[in-house]
Every structure is written in C-alpha cells, then in structure tokens.
Design a protein around this motif. Structure first.
Motif, PDB file in Angstrom:
ATOM      1  N   LEU A  60     -65.512  69.432  34.543  1.00 15.43           N
ATOM      2  CA  LEU A  60     -64.526  70.216  33.798  1.00 15.43           C
ATOM      3  C   LEU A  60     -63.554  69.269  33.092  1.00 15.43           C
ATOM      4  O   LEU A  60     -63.023  68.352  33.707  1.00 15.43           O
ATOM      5  CB  LEU A  60     -63.752  71.133  34.758  1.00 15.43           C
ATOM      6  CG  LEU A  60     -62.666  72.025  34.149  1.00 15.43           C
ATOM      7  CD1 LEU A  60     -63.289  73.178  33.388  1.00 15.43           C
ATOM      8  CD2 LEU A  60     -61.733  72.552  35.232  1.00 15.43           C
ATOM      9  N   THR A  61     -63.338  69.499  31.787  1.00 16.33           N
ATOM     10  CA  THR A  61     -62.345  68.735  31.026  1.00 16.33           C
ATOM     11  C   THR A  61     -61.252  69.696  30.589  1.00 16.33           C
ATOM     12  O   THR A  61     -61.534  70.707  29.941  1.00 16.33           O
ATOM     13  CB  THR A  61     -62.989  68.070  29.797  1.00 16.33           C
ATOM     14  OG1 THR A  61     -64.078  67.246  30.226  1.00 16.33           O
ATOM     15  CG2 THR A  61     -61.976  67.209  29.056  1.00 16.33           C
ATOM     16  N   VAL A  62     -60.011  69.382  30.971  1.00 15.91           N
ATOM     17  CA  VAL A  62     -58.873  70.263  30.680  1.00 15.91           C
ATOM     18  C   VAL A  62     -57.866  69.520  29.812  1.00 15.91           C
ATOM     19  O   VAL A  62     -57.404  68.437  30.172  1.00 15.91           O
ATOM     20  CB  VAL A  62     -58.185  70.743  31.981  1.00 15.91           C
ATOM     21  CG1 VAL A  62     -56.983  71.619  31.654  1.00 15.91           C
ATOM     22  CG2 VAL A  62     -59.168  71.495  32.863  1.00 15.91           C
ATOM     23  N   LYS A  63     -57.543  70.126  28.670  1.00 18.54           N
ATOM     24  CA  LYS A  63     -56.515  69.573  27.784  1.00 18.54           C
ATOM     25  C   LYS A  63     -55.259  70.403  27.989  1.00 18.54           C
ATOM     26  O   LYS A  63     -55.260  71.611  27.738  1.00 18.54           O
ATOM     27  CB  LYS A  63     -57.000  69.660  26.334  1.00 18.54           C
ATOM     28  CG  LYS A  63     -56.209  68.827  25.354  1.00 18.54           C
ATOM     29  CD  LYS A  63     -56.855  68.875  23.985  1.00 18.54           C
ATOM     30  CE  LYS A  63     -56.083  68.046  22.986  1.00 18.54           C
ATOM     31  NZ  LYS A  63     -56.679  68.122  21.643  1.00 18.54           N
ATOM     32  N   GLY A  64     -54.199  69.768  28.458  1.00 16.18           N
ATOM     33  CA  GLY A  64     -52.976  70.494  28.798  1.00 16.18           C
ATOM     34  C   GLY A  64     -52.549  70.159  30.215  1.00 16.18           C
ATOM     35  O   GLY A  64     -52.990  69.161  30.789  1.00 16.18           O
ATOM     36  N   ASP A  65     -51.725  70.985  30.786  1.00 14.25           N
ATOM     37  CA  ASP A  65     -51.228  70.745  32.145  1.00 14.25           C
ATOM     38  C   ASP A  65     -51.707  71.839  33.091  1.00 14.25           C
ATOM     39  O   ASP A  65     -51.463  73.022  32.858  1.00 14.25           O
ATOM     40  CB  ASP A  65     -49.693  70.708  32.154  1.00 14.25           C
ATOM     41  CG  ASP A  65     -49.162  69.497  31.410  1.00 14.25           C
ATOM     42  OD1 ASP A  65     -49.672  68.395  31.661  1.00 14.25           O
ATOM     43  OD2 ASP A  65     -48.265  69.670  30.564  1.00 14.25           O
ATOM     44  N   ALA A  66     -52.394  71.423  34.137  1.00  9.70           N
ATOM     45  CA  ALA A  66     -52.840  72.373  35.167  1.00  9.70           C
ATOM     46  C   ALA A  66     -53.025  71.604  36.463  1.00  9.70           C
ATOM     47  O   ALA A  66     -53.619  70.522  36.472  1.00  9.70           O
ATOM     48  CB  ALA A  66     -54.144  73.045  34.752  1.00  9.70           C
ATOM     49  N   SER A  67     -52.499  72.142  37.540  1.00 11.09           N
ATOM     50  CA  SER A  67     -52.648  71.484  38.837  1.00 11.09           C
ATOM     51  C   SER A  67     -54.013  71.825  39.418  1.00 11.09           C
ATOM     52  O   SER A  67     -54.646  72.813  39.028  1.00 11.09           O
ATOM     53  CB  SER A  67     -51.554  71.956  39.794  1.00 11.09           C
ATOM     54  OG  SER A  67     -51.723  73.339  40.084  1.00 11.09           O
ATOM     55  N   ILE A  68     -54.457  70.989  40.374  1.00 14.69           N
ATOM     56  CA  ILE A  68     -55.737  71.247  41.045  1.00 14.69           C
ATOM     57  C   ILE A  68     -55.675  72.585  41.779  1.00 14.69           C
ATOM     58  O   ILE A  68     -56.663  73.326  41.834  1.00 14.69           O
ATOM     59  CB  ILE A  68     -56.094  70.088  42.002  1.00 14.69           C
ATOM     60  CG1 ILE A  68     -56.515  68.862  41.179  1.00 14.69           C
ATOM     61  CG2 ILE A  68     -57.201  70.498  42.968  1.00 14.69           C
ATOM     62  CD1 ILE A  68     -56.972  67.675  41.979  1.00 14.69           C
ATOM     63  N   GLU A  69     -54.485  72.934  42.305  1.00 15.87           N
ATOM     64  CA  GLU A  69     -54.322  74.218  43.007  1.00 15.87           C
ATOM     65  C   GLU A  69     -54.584  75.381  42.053  1.00 15.87           C
ATOM     66  O   GLU A  69     -55.261  76.354  42.409  1.00 15.87           O
ATOM     67  CB  GLU A  69     -52.904  74.334  43.592  1.00 15.87           C
ATOM     68  CG  GLU A  69     -52.618  73.424  44.777  1.00 15.87           C
ATOM     69  CD  GLU A  69     -52.458  71.963  44.393  1.00 15.87           C
ATOM     70  OE1 GLU A  69     -52.161  71.699  43.193  1.00 15.87           O
ATOM     71  OE2 GLU A  69     -52.660  71.089  45.252  1.00 15.87           O
ATOM     72  N   GLN A  70     -54.057  75.277  40.815  1.00 14.54           N
ATOM     73  CA  GLN A  70     -54.285  76.335  39.821  1.00 14.54           C
ATOM     74  C   GLN A  70     -55.763  76.441  39.457  1.00 14.54           C
ATOM     75  O   GLN A  70     -56.310  77.540  39.307  1.00 14.54           O
ATOM     76  CB  GLN A  70     -53.474  76.044  38.550  1.00 14.54           C
ATOM     77  CG  GLN A  70     -51.978  76.303  38.686  1.00 14.54           C
ATOM     78  CD  GLN A  70     -51.230  75.908  37.423  1.00 14.54           C
ATOM     79  OE1 GLN A  70     -51.276  74.758  37.000  1.00 14.54           O
ATOM     80  NE2 GLN A  70     -50.569  76.886  36.812  1.00 14.54           N
ATOM     81  N   LEU A  71     -56.417  75.286  39.316  1.00 13.95           N
ATOM     82  CA  LEU A  71     -57.836  75.274  38.954  1.00 13.95           C
ATOM     83  C   LEU A  71     -58.692  75.847  40.088  1.00 13.95           C
ATOM     84  O   LEU A  71     -59.635  76.601  39.839  1.00 13.95           O
ATOM     85  CB  LEU A  71     -58.283  73.848  38.618  1.00 13.95           C
ATOM     86  CG  LEU A  71     -57.583  73.187  37.415  1.00 13.95           C
ATOM     87  CD1 LEU A  71     -58.033  71.739  37.254  1.00 13.95           C
ATOM     88  CD2 LEU A  71     -57.887  73.967  36.131  1.00 13.95           C
ATOM     89  N   CYS A  72     -58.354  75.478  41.323  1.00 20.29           N
ATOM     90  CA  CYS A  72     -59.089  76.023  42.481  1.00 20.29           C
ATOM     91  C   CYS A  72     -58.903  77.538  42.567  1.00 20.29           C
ATOM     92  O   CYS A  72     -59.840  78.269  42.908  1.00 20.29           O
ATOM     93  CB  CYS A  72     -58.625  75.357  43.772  1.00 20.29           C
ATOM     94  SG  CYS A  72     -59.232  73.664  43.973  1.00 20.29           S
ATOM     95  N   GLU A  73     -57.699  77.990  42.244  1.00 23.85           N
ATOM     96  CA  GLU A  73     -57.420  79.431  42.258  1.00 23.85           C
ATOM     97  C   GLU A  73     -58.263  80.141  41.194  1.00 23.85           C
ATOM     98  O   GLU A  73     -58.770  81.242  41.420  1.00 23.85           O
ATOM     99  CB  GLU A  73     -55.933  79.669  41.990  1.00 23.85           C
ATOM    100  CG  GLU A  73     -55.500  81.122  42.206  1.00 23.85           C
ATOM    101  CD  GLU A  73     -54.011  81.318  41.961  1.00 23.85           C
ATOM    102  OE1 GLU A  73     -53.626  82.466  41.668  1.00 23.85           O
ATOM    103  OE2 GLU A  73     -53.254  80.335  42.066  1.00 23.85           O
ATOM    104  N   ALA A  74     -58.433  79.477  40.048  1.00 22.00           N
ATOM    105  CA  ALA A  74     -59.250  80.058  38.972  1.00 22.00           C
ATOM    106  C   ALA A  74     -60.710  80.184  39.385  1.00 22.00           C
ATOM    107  O   ALA A  74     -61.439  81.052  38.882  1.00 22.00           O
ATOM    108  CB  ALA A  74     -59.138  79.203  37.710  1.00 22.00           C
ATOM    109  N   GLY A  75     -61.147  79.322  40.316  1.00 19.11           N
ATOM    110  CA  GLY A  75     -62.541  79.372  40.769  1.00 19.11           C
ATOM    111  C   GLY A  75     -62.714  79.993  42.132  1.00 19.11           C
ATOM    112  O   GLY A  75     -63.822  79.998  42.681  1.00 19.11           O
TER     113      GLY A  75
END
Length: 701
Positions: free
Chosen positions: A45-60
C-alpha cells in the motif's frame, strides 16, 4: 510549500481482490489522505498524505487486514487453524454435522434441526452477511453480496440445510483463495529475505554491528567467509569467490578481488572481504529488484484488463439471469419454490472469484519465478508480449559477443612505429567509453606503453573521436569517417576489407593531413551464443537479426558462425531505431536484446526491450522491459518459454473459471442445479485456477 508525505506499507491477510478494492476505498476516505495506490499482487500500500497505522488497520478491520511499515521484515504468520474465519468455519461445520444428525433423528422440518442449521449459518456467515448487507445497501454487487442474497433466500424458502452447507463451503473457498495468493507472493518475501538486516562495519577503528538502514555510503563492511554481503559496494581489501545466484541467477560463484563490485544479498564463500559501501540500503540492486518486481505485479496485463472489464458486466448479468430463472418459469409452470431455489443457485454459481484471480495469480507466480532465476520482468504486459514474439533483434557487442575485444593486428603507416601509433590512439581513446577504446588501452598497458591523455577530447556519435595528443589533433574512428578527412590508399582499403571479412573491427587513425595506421580488434563470440540461437529456433523463433554499427563484412562473418537469419550493419543509434521499426512492420512483435545504454532508442521502440547484465547497471534496469541480471544470454529461451507457458495457463484458467460455471448453469434446463453443485462449481474453479497457476513455479532454465 509543505511537501506531501508519502509512505509505503506491507499488508498481511490480503487475499480477496474485492476486499482489496474495498480497503483501498476505506483508506481513501480518511480525510488526511490525498492519494492511495494498492498493489494487490505484492500486498503493498502506498499512501500520499497523513495516516497512522492505527487508522489504516481500522480501514482493513472488516477483513482482518494488518498493516506494517514497508521497511519492516516482521511477518506475523497466523497458523491456518488459528485464523478467526477458519475457526468460525470449523464451528459452523460442527453445527452442520449436528444438524444432519438431528434431521435423521427428528426430520428436516423439526425446530431443533432448523435451529442447528440456523446457528451454522449465523456463525459461518457472520462476516459475509455483515459486508453483504452493507454492499446491498450501496448497490455494490460483489461475491459476498451474491452469497448473502442466496443464503437468506434459501432460508426464506425453507432450505436451511443447503444454506448452512453453502456458507461452510464458501468459507473453504475463501481460505483456498487466501492460501493461493500467499503462495504466489512468497517470491517477493524470499527476495526480501536475501539481504541480511544487519552488517558488521568498521568505524573509528572498531567493529560494530549496525542495522543496514544505519549504514552510510563510505562505510567499510567486514564480510567473513560464509556470510552474506549486506550492502552494494566495491571491494577495498581481500579476495574471495562470491555466489551471486540470488541476484543474477548464476550457478557458478564468481572470483572477486580489490576494485570489483559486489551486491547486497550475495554470499561470500572463501576469504574475508572489506567492502566500501557505495549505495544506501534503499538503493541497492536487490532493493531495486524488489521494487520493480512489485511494480510489475501491480501493472495489469492485457488479459487481466480484459477479465476485469468482463467481470464488471458479468456480475450484473448473473443477477439478471438469476431473476429471470426465478420468475419466468414460475409464471409458466407455477412451481415457485423450485425455480426460486434454481435462481438462488445461479447467484452462487455466478460468483466471479475464480475469474477475478485467473490472471493475477499466474502473473504474480511467473514474475516471481523469473526473479529467482535472475530475470527481471517489469510487468504483466511485457510477460504477455514475450509470448507473442515472432522475431528477435540482437546487438552484437556485449550481447552475441563477450564485449571484451582485443587488439589482433596493427599496421603503422607513413614512418609511424607501432608503439607511436598505439600511444597516439590510446591518448585519444583515454576519455572514451567505447569497448574498442578499452581494448586499445588494455593493449597499451600490457605492452608497457606510456600514455599521454589527449586534451580537448570530442566524441562523434557513431563515427569515432578526436583529441590533441603530442601537440597535434589525432582522429580515430571508422574507415568511412576517416575517408571524409583524408585519402586512404586502395591497398590499405583492401587490407581493411580483408580484416573485416575475418570478423574484425578496424579502427583507422589519422592526423589532419596524414594517415597514421590501422588497428584491427576482434570481439570473441560468446561460447553459448550459437546454442542459445538454436534453442530459440527450436521453440519457434525463426527470425533472428543482428543490428550492429560494425562494418558489413565483420557482421556477416559473425552471422555465418551463429546462423543468424539476417543482419543490418553500419548502423548509427538512430539507424537501429529505424531498423527496429522496419522489423516490426515485417514481423509484428519483435524483441530487442542489447546492453541498455547505446541501444536505448531501439530497446524502447521494440515490442519488448531486453537488457543484458542488469545487475549493477541502473540504465538497464530503468530502460528495458526485461533485464537478464547475470549478463547470460542463456536465460533468454527460458524467459520466452515461461512467457508462453504463462499465456497458456491464463487461457486455461479463464476456460476453467467460465467452463465449470457454464456447465453448472446448463443444469438449470433439466432443473438439476442445486446450491451444493453451485458452490462446488465455484470452489472447484477457484481450486483449479490456483493449482494450475502454481505450476509456473516449477519452470526452470
């Protein structure tokens, strides 16, 4: 202006293509995220911007997708029996068995029997229904939506047993899909594990062990026998043999001494080496290979684009057919229960799982296999196009030949001695990068001739070079170019022609007014060139062409040795480009094999550009579609065989995926299609596609 932050992550438990799309949407919906790119094949996954790993894990979280930084080597391997979805499927199976036993004892309509099957459906299908209802609400029809409609429909018409079994079998199908993608992705994980995570570095007179991320350019690594080299660099002390198979695919270890280049991930076999680090960990050859392999898996091949487009219309078509099957016969014959059941079975059999993974699982497996063999294929599109190749064009120097030419004849004229001729020519060639220049410089060095570097050096593309040596301007280059500057006697031209017919390249030297002499240089044909060309002909490549800047007699001599079908000689770089366009008009799909530097225009114009010696050559890695990392022409037939096998397997996968479903749908006509048969057809197609694709792992050179 504030620079946008871009971060890369690796994903675990990502096995479903539809779930990947949903996860990507969820990440994109995070307010601080500007752009998202998800590589399903590489699970990256490549993310442009600001996102924490917690937010990304929540998205998945909806599918248990775990997110870790790309630099992390940590891999959380969850045993098959400990995965939440598999535990739920196992519990569901127990209630299905209990339901069957109760149906034998009390009958299928007994409240206890229905209760057991209901519990099996709820436990086994909880995650399916959760996503299915959400998708249904947003009119998004993926396989979970279809399964939700089918299972609830089965329960409504009283087919509790069928519904429970379908939920369990669907869970098994999902587990198989997850296993297949993990198996296919192993090639990348193996590449990531090639280079060690730490290195022994000498700093301030002391030896310290550092993480490779902390090693700096200019640090000196100490590599003991039996250890892997942690970083790309140049040997500054010691001598050893190094096994480069992980990078180049070479089976025989290579002797390395002071001044030689070494790569991260290769194995030092004999002596202690001191290596001066020349690249950061993210720029090493193995790091570039991993990045390019991952990007290759993200790039969709033509067949995959077709399947994706087809699947877009396929799912709505299946839903429409299911509605027609459920309603139209019921209106005619009146057996609503039977035909609604048949319609639900159509929904289940129509799940596009096998079709969606039919191409990517084959592409990922093939590209990973090639990378382990020292062949870097930079995309599914290039892998497919290789399978259509009708002709191959080869550069001569460094491709069909060793690329290490040697001086064979010296003819000094006008009272010039051989030593003076070599000294003048070497003075001009001192600043040149041409292989023939290196041959002259090597000869001068071996003959202990003192060289004075020329000044005001100028290179004339495709013709030669000139510089001022001993206070006079000396021109060194092709016969045609020197003829433009001064007359060449007929007897000398005849001598030049004779040398060229022997397969030698002839360099002519002259001052502004005087012809000084000629030097003949021969580049030896690679030992395996002839066998490679024979191998190519045996697999159906009938047209092999040599494109070279050498004179025609030299080219013809080599062409006869190798049994090439055609040659195009006396070519400048722009002429090679025109020659490539002509070959494409003549044959259609044409590959070009070259060194990735001088042949860049022709490589770019070819249907597939193949660079020799990609390891350590940034230009080759960047410009070519395929790089033979070991500078080994013998990998070419393997690569084409792999490509053709991949094309066959993709076609077979699509046939399996659609064929089994069509066969199941035909059972509607006599009214024999059941939910069991439908789910087995879907699961069977998925299993066939996976096992068929994994056959590509076995293809070796």
């Amino acid at each position: 202006m504030k620079k946008t932050n871009t971060q890369e992550y690796r994903l675990q438990n990502l096995s479903c293509a539809n779930c990947a799309m949903k996860f990507e949407k969820n990440v994109q919906s995070i307010p601080t995220v500007e752009e998202v790119q998800l590589n399903f094949g590489a699970a990256k996954l490549t993310v442009k911007g600001d996102a924490s790993i917690e937010q990304l894990c929540e998205a998945g979280a909806f599918d248990g997708i775990k997110v870790v930084p790309a630099s992390s080597r940590e891999e959380v391997h969850i045993p098959f029996y400990m995965k939440k979805e598999n535990i739920l499927a196992g519990i569901s199976l127990l209630f299905v068995i209990a339901g069957y036993l109760m149906s034998v004892l009390q009958g299928e309509d007994h409240i206890a029997t229905i209760g057991l099957f209901f519990i099996a459906i709820v436990i086994g299908g909880f995650t399916i229904f959760k996503d299915g209802f959400k998708n249904l609400f947003h009119f998004e029809f993926d396989m979970k939506t279809l399964m939700t409609i089918a299972v609830i429909g089965a329960a409504v018409i009283g087919e509790w047993k069928e519904g429970a079994v379908v939920v369990f079998l669907f869970a098994v199908s999902e587990a198989l899909e997850g296993y297949s993608m993990n198996k296919a992705r192993q090639s990348i994980r193996q590449l990531m594990d090639i280079a060690p995570a730490t290195a022994l570095v000498r700093r301030n007179g002391e030896l310290v062990e550092l993480a490779t991320e902390d090693v700096q350019i200019g640090d000196v690594l100490i590599v003991k026998p039996g250890q892997k080299i942690a970083m790309d660099g140049e040997i500054v002390g010691g001598m050893s043999t190094v096994n480069q198979a992980p990078i180049t695919g070479e089976s025989i270890p290579v002797k390395k001494a002071v001044g030689d280049e070494v790569f991260a991930g290769t194995l030092n076999e004999e002596g202690v080496l001191e290596v001066n680090v020349t690249k950061h960990v993210k720029d090493t050859t193995i790091a570039k290979i991993i990045t390019l392999v991952e990007e290759a898996q993200a790039e969709k091949a033509p067949s995959q684009k077709f399947v994706d487009k087809f699947a877009k219309y396929y799912t709505p078509a299946v839903i429409l057919i299911a509605i027609i099957v459920a309603i139209v016969p019921s209106l005619i014959v009146g057996d609503w229960h039977h035909w609604i059941y048949q319609g639900l079975a159509v929904l289940v059999v129509g799940c596009p799982c096998a079709l969606v993974i039919s191409t990517p699982v084959a592409i990922v497996t093939a590209i990973g296999n090639a990378a382990r063999q020292g062949v870097l294929i930079k995309g599914g599109i290039h892998l497919e196009q290789l399978g259509h190749i009708e002709a191959i064009a080869f550069d001569k120097t460094g491709t069909l030949t060793k690329g290490v030419p040697e001086v064979t004849n010296i003819l000094a004229l006008q009272g010039t001695s051989e030593e003076l001729l070599i000294r003048l020519v070497a003075g001009v060639e001192h600043s040149s990068q041409h292989p023939l220049a290196k041959a002259i410089l090597n000869y001068a060095e071996n003959a202990s001739i003192i060289i004075e570097k020329g000044i005001d050096f100028q290179s004339v593309t495709g013709k030669g070079a000139y510089a001022t040596v001993d206070f006079q301007q000396i021109f060194v280059g092709s016969v045609q170019w020197i003829q433009e500057l001064t007359d060449i006697p007929k007897d000398i031209l005849k001598e030049v022609e004779s040398l060229q017919y022997e397969g030698k390249s002839v360099v002519v030297a002259a001052s502004k007014t005087t012809l000084l002499g000629i030097i003949a240089i021969a580049d030896q044909v690679r030992s395996n060139s002839r066998s490679v060309l024979q191998d190519l002909q045996s697999i159906g490549i009938k047209n092999t062409v040599m494109l070279t800047g050498d004179a025609k007699p030299t080219a013809e001599t080599i062409a006869k040795q190798l049994h090439l079908t055609d040659i195009k000689a006396d070519l400048l770089p722009e002429d090679k480009l025109e020659a490539m366009k002509e070959l494409q008009q003549q044959y259609g799909f044409v590959a070009m094999v070259g060194d990735g530097v001088n042949d860049a225009p022709a490589l770019a114009a070819a249907s597939v550009g193949i660079a020799m010696g990609g390891a350590g050559t940034d230009t080759a890695l960047e410009t070519a579609d395929v790089a033979l990392m070991a500078d080994d022409l013998g990998k070419l037939p393997y690569t084409i065989r792999l490509s053709r096998k991949t094309l066959r397997i993709i076609k077979e996968n699509i046939m399996f995926a659609l064929g089994l479903k069509i066969l199941a749908l035909l059972l509607i006509i006599p009214g024999w299609l059941t939910l069991w048969i439908a789910i087995f057809a879907d699961m069977g197609a998925t299993l066939l596609v996976v096992l068929n694709s994994l056959r590509l792992i076995r293809i070796q050179k």
